[in-house]
Write a protein that holds these residues in place. Structure first.
Motif, PDB file in Angstrom:
ATOM      1  N   ASP A 170      -6.093   5.474  -7.355  1.00  0.00           N
ATOM      2  CA  ASP A 170      -5.401   4.474  -6.456  1.00  0.00           C
ATOM      3  C   ASP A 170      -5.957   3.363  -5.493  1.00  0.00           C
ATOM      4  O   ASP A 170      -7.171   3.267  -4.797  1.00  0.00           O
ATOM      5  CB  ASP A 170      -4.490   5.035  -4.827  1.00  0.00           C
ATOM      6  CG  ASP A 170      -3.696   5.286  -3.828  1.00  0.00           C
ATOM      7  OD1 ASP A 170      -4.488   3.803  -3.979  1.00  0.00           O
ATOM      8  OD2 ASP A 170      -2.999   5.671  -3.876  1.00  0.00           O
ATOM      9  N   ARG A 214       0.828  -0.964  -0.106  1.00  0.00           N
ATOM     10  CA  ARG A 214      -0.346   0.201  -0.549  1.00  0.00           C
ATOM     11  C   ARG A 214       1.053   0.714   0.384  1.00  0.00           C
ATOM     12  O   ARG A 214       1.992   1.133   0.495  1.00  0.00           O
ATOM     13  CB  ARG A 214      -0.894  -0.216   1.335  1.00  0.00           C
ATOM     14  CG  ARG A 214      -1.744   1.216   1.868  1.00  0.00           C
ATOM     15  CD  ARG A 214      -2.416   0.838   3.306  1.00  0.00           C
ATOM     16  NE  ARG A 214      -3.631   0.350   2.892  1.00  0.00           N
ATOM     17  CZ  ARG A 214      -5.084   0.564   2.663  1.00  0.00           C
ATOM     18  NH1 ARG A 214      -5.612   1.804   3.234  1.00  0.00           N
ATOM     19  NH2 ARG A 214      -5.766  -0.455   2.741  1.00  0.00           N
ATOM     20  N   ASP A 215       0.407   2.218  -0.358  1.00  0.00           N
ATOM     21  CA  ASP A 215       0.815   3.973  -0.551  1.00  0.00           C
ATOM     22  C   ASP A 215       2.647   3.460  -1.151  1.00  0.00           C
ATOM     23  O   ASP A 215       3.197   3.974  -1.518  1.00  0.00           O
ATOM     24  CB  ASP A 215       0.977   4.102   0.554  1.00  0.00           C
ATOM     25  CG  ASP A 215      -0.192   4.361   1.534  1.00  0.00           C
ATOM     26  OD1 ASP A 215      -0.924   4.891   0.892  1.00  0.00           O
ATOM     27  OD2 ASP A 215      -0.072   5.182   1.917  1.00  0.00           O
ATOM     28  N   ASP A 263     -17.048   5.471   4.128  1.00  0.00           N
ATOM     29  CA  ASP A 263     -16.030   5.170   2.933  1.00  0.00           C
ATOM     30  C   ASP A 263     -17.155   5.538   2.174  1.00  0.00           C
ATOM     31  O   ASP A 263     -16.558   5.896   1.315  1.00  0.00           O
ATOM     32  CB  ASP A 263     -16.624   3.498   3.251  1.00  0.00           C
ATOM     33  CG  ASP A 263     -15.778   2.713   3.893  1.00  0.00           C
ATOM     34  OD1 ASP A 263     -15.029   3.298   4.429  1.00  0.00           O
ATOM     35  OD2 ASP A 263     -15.673   1.387   3.984  1.00  0.00           O
ATOM     36  N   LEU A 316     -12.643   4.836  -1.137  1.00  0.00           N
ATOM     37  CA  LEU A 316     -13.057   6.442  -0.675  1.00  0.00           C
ATOM     38  C   LEU A 316     -13.482   7.387  -1.336  1.00  0.00           C
ATOM     39  O   LEU A 316     -12.980   8.626  -1.235  1.00  0.00           O
ATOM     40  CB  LEU A 316     -11.883   6.708   0.880  1.00  0.00           C
ATOM     41  CG  LEU A 316     -11.659   6.538   1.548  1.00  0.00           C
ATOM     42  CD1 LEU A 316     -10.565   6.578   2.049  1.00  0.00           C
ATOM     43  CD2 LEU A 316     -12.905   6.325   2.323  1.00  0.00           C
ATOM     44  N   SER A 317     -13.897   7.147  -2.995  1.00  0.00           N
ATOM     45  CA  SER A 317     -13.977   7.430  -4.223  1.00  0.00           C
ATOM     46  C   SER A 317     -14.584   8.951  -3.562  1.00  0.00           C
ATOM     47  O   SER A 317     -15.047  10.192  -3.857  1.00  0.00           O
ATOM     48  CB  SER A 317     -14.588   7.481  -4.946  1.00  0.00           C
ATOM     49  OG  SER A 317     -13.584   5.724  -5.610  1.00  0.00           O
ATOM     50  N   TRP A 343      -5.777   1.609  -3.893  1.00  0.00           N
ATOM     51  CA  TRP A 343      -5.785   1.459  -1.699  1.00  0.00           C
ATOM     52  C   TRP A 343      -7.305   1.531  -1.397  1.00  0.00           C
ATOM     53  O   TRP A 343      -7.267   1.786  -0.130  1.00  0.00           O
ATOM     54  CB  TRP A 343      -4.643   1.100  -1.053  1.00  0.00           C
ATOM     55  CG  TRP A 343      -3.978   0.296  -1.922  1.00  0.00           C
ATOM     56  CD1 TRP A 343      -2.705   0.715  -3.044  1.00  0.00           C
ATOM     57  CD2 TRP A 343      -3.264  -1.203  -1.498  1.00  0.00           C
ATOM     58  NE1 TRP A 343      -1.960  -0.510  -2.824  1.00  0.00           N
ATOM     59  CE2 TRP A 343      -1.879  -1.605  -2.194  1.00  0.00           C
ATOM     60  CE3 TRP A 343      -3.962  -2.006  -0.699  1.00  0.00           C
ATOM     61  CZ2 TRP A 343      -1.734  -2.707  -2.704  1.00  0.00           C
ATOM     62  CZ3 TRP A 343      -3.729  -3.565  -1.201  1.00  0.00           C
ATOM     63  CH2 TRP A 343      -2.751  -3.410  -1.727  1.00  0.00           C
ATOM     64  N   TYR A 344      -6.752   2.842  -1.673  1.00  0.00           N
ATOM     65  CA  TYR A 344      -8.469   4.222  -1.594  1.00  0.00           C
ATOM     66  C   TYR A 344      -9.409   4.473  -2.439  1.00  0.00           C
ATOM     67  O   TYR A 344     -10.668   5.449  -1.922  1.00  0.00           O
ATOM     68  CB  TYR A 344      -7.624   5.711  -1.234  1.00  0.00           C
ATOM     69  CG  TYR A 344      -6.769   5.339  -0.186  1.00  0.00           C
ATOM     70  CD1 TYR A 344      -6.762   5.054   0.716  1.00  0.00           C
ATOM     71  CD2 TYR A 344      -5.482   4.820  -0.674  1.00  0.00           C
ATOM     72  CE1 TYR A 344      -5.214   4.974   2.210  1.00  0.00           C
ATOM     73  CE2 TYR A 344      -3.563   5.475   0.216  1.00  0.00           C
ATOM     74  CZ  TYR A 344      -4.078   5.151   1.614  1.00  0.00           C
ATOM     75  OH  TYR A 344      -2.972   4.628   2.442  1.00  0.00           O
TER      76      TYR A 344
END
Lengths: 496, 400
Positions: free
Chosen positions: B172, A16-17, B139, B178-179, B174-175
């Protein structure tokens, strides 16, 4: 963290990141992830290039990690390196070298500031084979550097050396890295070291041969690099003086390798010896970069000039036309005189001996006045022969001639560069690696066979003969010359 | 007067809902300009256009979104309509004000007040509110993106849509969840003039209907204390034998049977059932399989999404690159880790088995060679084993 790895196998990172970008060596097309495959570029040069590209792709990253291109790594190991990289803090050391138990460098990590300050060619000094040496070099270049050991124990974390397109790394590269480190460490303070890295005196040690020197001069003119001087054998220094008068030339008093039975096994070590000779001869301390092919240049379809330009720190381009000296009005040209040059380093590159007499006879029959550059031709004893002595004499000969017919060798490259009508004959080498730009004054002849480039110097793999079947026939050469330069009789008739 | 366009996004299977939404909008506002972005391959949209000539159907390649093919691979059937939403709104925003509804929204009353708010605000959003857990609220963000009204033109809303589209086109991984939170942050940062509508009058849904005090009038239209409900969502509700349940695990309250909201849902389902089914309603999702017909596994979509943008660009058409993406998955560190774990377990089982077989062989040999001693040897081995077990127990106790 942004990370780059060189290799053709894509894998999705599980960290991640961290942005993981896969780069590949490309023998032809180029884009943001396909890097120019340059035989002259050591693995460290690709570390620098990947750092530069990662910086442009992921500008927000605080650290840039690049896996050692000399090694081929599994996805697992790359992820393990990424995880170790994620533990690094921007407040920590400016650079980190990740090594395995044997102190083999697995990856390099630089801060964004270090990447910005460092010209990509500087990282070409990395040995890529000894983590301790590389750590010292990075510490001397950017300040504190750390060496982190990454356990490479499991079967799925194996690292294969030389797997990335068979770089043959000479131990002399380590010596070059140590020499650069010593110079940087000798600087009085960090600011002086930074100045030296950023804009210090760098010398490109080209060495030999004439064709390489010519292409190197062109490449240095195309790229704005920090190289302000080149080191070449003394016999080639006149080429530098003529083609790149702004460059300082450091002449080396040594015989040309691979000529007259002088064979060299480790060319990089020989370049290292040149540097030692120059330093002992009083050359000022500077950063020395060694440029000889680390790999077979035939693997790449890029022009040698572009390969050198990339090795000098350029981003990589496909087929640029170099700036050539403007053709001067030529006086004293002997009508119909054509310089013919057959020799070319090794037999399969040269025009076949059995066709030479035929070609010379055809030229004379068509009204041309051939002059051989090099040894006299036994099959045409009446044709005069002039040996190559130096560039001034060769230019004088070219000035007296209307055209040149030559092989994949310096005379034809030079003749094309200065605008003399030139026919270039290719055999076992790929024309794309060294041919001139298409123009009304230049043509190259070649039969595209599947076996070209074969890489064999003397014996053809098709029939075990000693000449290359890709060479044009004598009649084809004459036809090309006629298209470029009408024969004397016809020209005189046209004038009438 | 500024022109107002109404729009939605649906897959072929959700097209009936979109058509019902269009009917309801026309019932409230007359002949409105209602456009449907069909989140399917353009060839499917072409066929749908022939079958539904009176509808304005738009394909993903017609909304100024060059990344549509990669997005169609990265996102699944449920995510793609939302992912295309910013590009869709941006494309329509050039022609006037845009009011967007998810296709599973029902409109109960005229939307004049939303149009009026668009005269002052660049963007009108609807708050989620409700009884969701903190993690779920985080979320899905403060706004429900099932409704958006955007003023036309080149105001701050265009920059907002550009930024949101850039996020959706190159997220991303991983996120990604969280859009909506990202969108809310961008709205707050970029749009000084915005209006927020609140449920239950705006965006009535199962997560905020409990204790909302809504009641149905004689025409079965919902009313809140502050006035008539304008629109309601039926997203994520699945019908079960004893009522409804949410599609999302750990989700908040679902409508109780017999409640006003349950009656609304039932009426919506009946209206939906009354829609004439179109022939492509049951065809498989066109972005659900590779070009050779192999279904795309969620792991394949994830692996592709986790590639760096520059590397994704090298795979021009991921739907035609099954081999490459399968290799990509096989090379993923998780897959390798799983393989290593399996190998370790195998080796462990072999190692555990070996001594027993050695003991068995030794026992047999002893029995044959020295018949009277094997029992003693076994007892000795047993005693050593027990002693070792006790010692290990003591050591672990000591550590604790």
């Amino acid at each position: 963290l942004a990370a780059g790895v060189l290799g053709h196998e894509l894998h999705a990172s599980g960290v991640r990141d961290a942005t993981l970008v896969h780069f590949a060596l490309s023998p032809d097309g180029l884009d943001e992830t396909r890097l120019l495959e340059s035989a002259y570029a050591p693995p460290g040069r690709y570390v620098g290039e990947m750092m530069r590209r990662l910086r442009a792709m992921v500008p927000a990253a605080s650290g840039y990690l690049v896996a050692n291109p000399y090694l081929k790594m599994t996805a697992w190991l790359v992820d393990a390196l990424l995880q170790r990289g994620m533990a690094w803090s921007p407040d920590g050391p400016q650079s980190v070298v990740f090594v395995d138990g044997g102190q083999r460098p697995l990856a390099y990590l630089l801060t964004a500031g270090a990447v910005d300050d460092c010209p990509p060619v500087h990282l070409a000094l990395l040995s890529c084979s000894d983590g301790r040496i590389d750590q010292r070099l990075l510490a001397a270049s950017f300040g504190a550097a750390e060496r982190m050991e990454v356990a490479v124990v499991a079967a799925n974390m194996t690292v294969r050396e030389q797997a990335n397109d068979f770089w043959a790394l000479s131990p002399a590269l380590r010596r070059a890295a140590e020499r650069a480190t010593a110079l940087l460490e000798a600087q009085p303070d960090a600011a002086a070291r930074r100045r030296l890295v950023h804009d210090g005196e760098r010398t490109a040690v080209i060495g030999y041969h004439a064709g390489d020197v010519l292409f190197a001069c062109q490449a240095l003119a195309l790229e704005h690099t920090s190289f302000r001087s080149v080191a070449v054998l003394a016999m080639y220094s006149d080429i530098v003086a003529y083609l790149a008068p702004t460059l300082t030339c450091l002449p080396i008093q040594q015989p040309a390798p691979h000529r007259h039975g002088y064979l060299v096994a480790d060319e990089i070590a020989l370049l290292g010896d040149y540097v030692t000779e120059l330093e002992s001869g009083g050359a000022a301390p500077r950063l020395w970069h060694l440029f000889r092919p680390f790999r077979d240049y035939n693997r790449s379809r890029h022009h040698l000039r572009e390969m050198l330009a990339f090795a000098f720190g350029g981003p990589g381009f496909v087929g640029r036309v170099p700036m050539s000296p403007r053709p001067l009005p030529r006086q004293g040209v002997s009508r119909g005189r054509v310089v013919v040059q057959f020799e070319g380093g090794w037999r399969l590159k040269e025009f076949p001996p059995e066709r030479r007499g035929e070609l010379l006879a055809l030229l004379r029959e068509a009204g041309y006045d051939p002059v051989i550059l090099g040894a006299a031709e036994p099959l045409a004893p009446r044709v005069p022969a002039v040996p190559y002595t130096n560039l001034a004499d060769f230019r004088a000969l070219l000035d007296s001639a209307e055209a040149l017919i030559g092989g994949d060798s310096f005379p034809a490259h030079f003749s094309q560069v200065i605008g003399v009508p030139t026919i270039q004959l290719f055999g076992s080498t790929r024309p794309g690696n060294s041919r001139g730009a298409e123009s009304l004054r230049y043509r190259y002849l070649h039969h595209p066979l599947g076996c070209v480039p074969c890489g064999r110097p003397t014996v053809c793999q098709l029939d075990q003969g000693d000449s290359c079947h890709a060479q044009a026939s004598a009649h084809e050469v004459l036809a090309a010359l006629r298209a470029l330069l009408p024969p004397v009789a016809r020209a005189a008739a046209e004038e009438k | 007067m500024t022109r107002t366009l109404y729009c939605t996004t649906a897959t072929a299977r959700g097209l009936a809902r979109a058509l019902l939404l269009g009917q309801e909008l026309r019932a409230r506002h007359g002949d409105v300009d209602f456009r449907i972005l069909v989140a399917e391959h353009p060839s499917v949209v072409q066929r749908l256009r022939r079958q539904l000539p009176q509808q304005t159907l738009v394909a993903p390649d017609e909304i100024g979104c060059p990344e549509w093919l990669h997005m169609a691979f990265c996102y699944d059937e449920w995510q793609l309509p939302a992912a295309l939403q910013p590009a869709w709104l941006r494309a329509l925003g050039r022609h006037g004000d845009v009011i967007y509804f998810d296709c599973d929204v029902a409109v109960h009353a005229p939307l004049d007040e939303i149009q009026a708010q668009l005269r002052d605000a660049a963007i009108v959003v609807a708050a989620h509110e409700g009884t969701a857990t903190l993690a779920r609220r985080w979320d899905r963000g403060p706004f429900n993106l099932g409704f958006l009204a955007i003023a036309g033109g080149d105001g701050p809303q265009k920059g907002l849509l550009d930024a949101f589209h850039a996020w959706m086109a190159d997220p991303d991984p991983w996120y990604l969840h969280l859009s909506a939170t990202f969108f809310a942050a961008e709205v707050a940062a970029r749009c000084p003039k915005m209006a927020v509508l609140r449920p239950p009058r705006h965006g009535l849904a199962h997560w905020n209907a409990v204790d909302s005090g809504i009641r149905l009038d004689e025409h079965e239209q919902p009313h809140a204390d502050a006035g008539p409900v304008l629109f309601s969502h039926y997203a994520g509700l699945l019908a079960t034998d004893d009522g409804y349940r949410s599609r999302y695990p750990h989700d908040e309250a679902v409508p109780k049977p017999g409640s006003s909201f349950a009656r609304l849902v039932q009426a919506y389902q009946e209206r939906l059932g009354g829609m004439s089914p179109h022939p492509l309603a049951h065809q498989p999702y066109s972005f659900g399989a590779y070009v050779d017909g192999t279904p795309i596994a969620p792991a394949h979509r994830r692996a592709f999404l986790r590639l760096a943008t520059a590397n994704r660009r090298q795979i021009a058409n991921p739907f035609a690159a099954r081999g490459a993406i399968e290799q990509l998955c096989a090379r993923s560190p998780e897959q390798i880790e799983r393989m290593v774990r399996d190998q370790k377990l195998l080796i462990q089982s072999h190692l555990l088995g070996l001594p027993r077989s050695w003991f068995a062989i030794a026992s047999t040999m002893t029995r044959l060679a020295a018949p009277q001693t094997h029992l003693r040897m076994f007892q000795l081995a047993h005693g050593v084993g027990n002693g070792w077990r006790r010692l290990r127990g003591l050591l672990s106790d000591g550590r604790r």
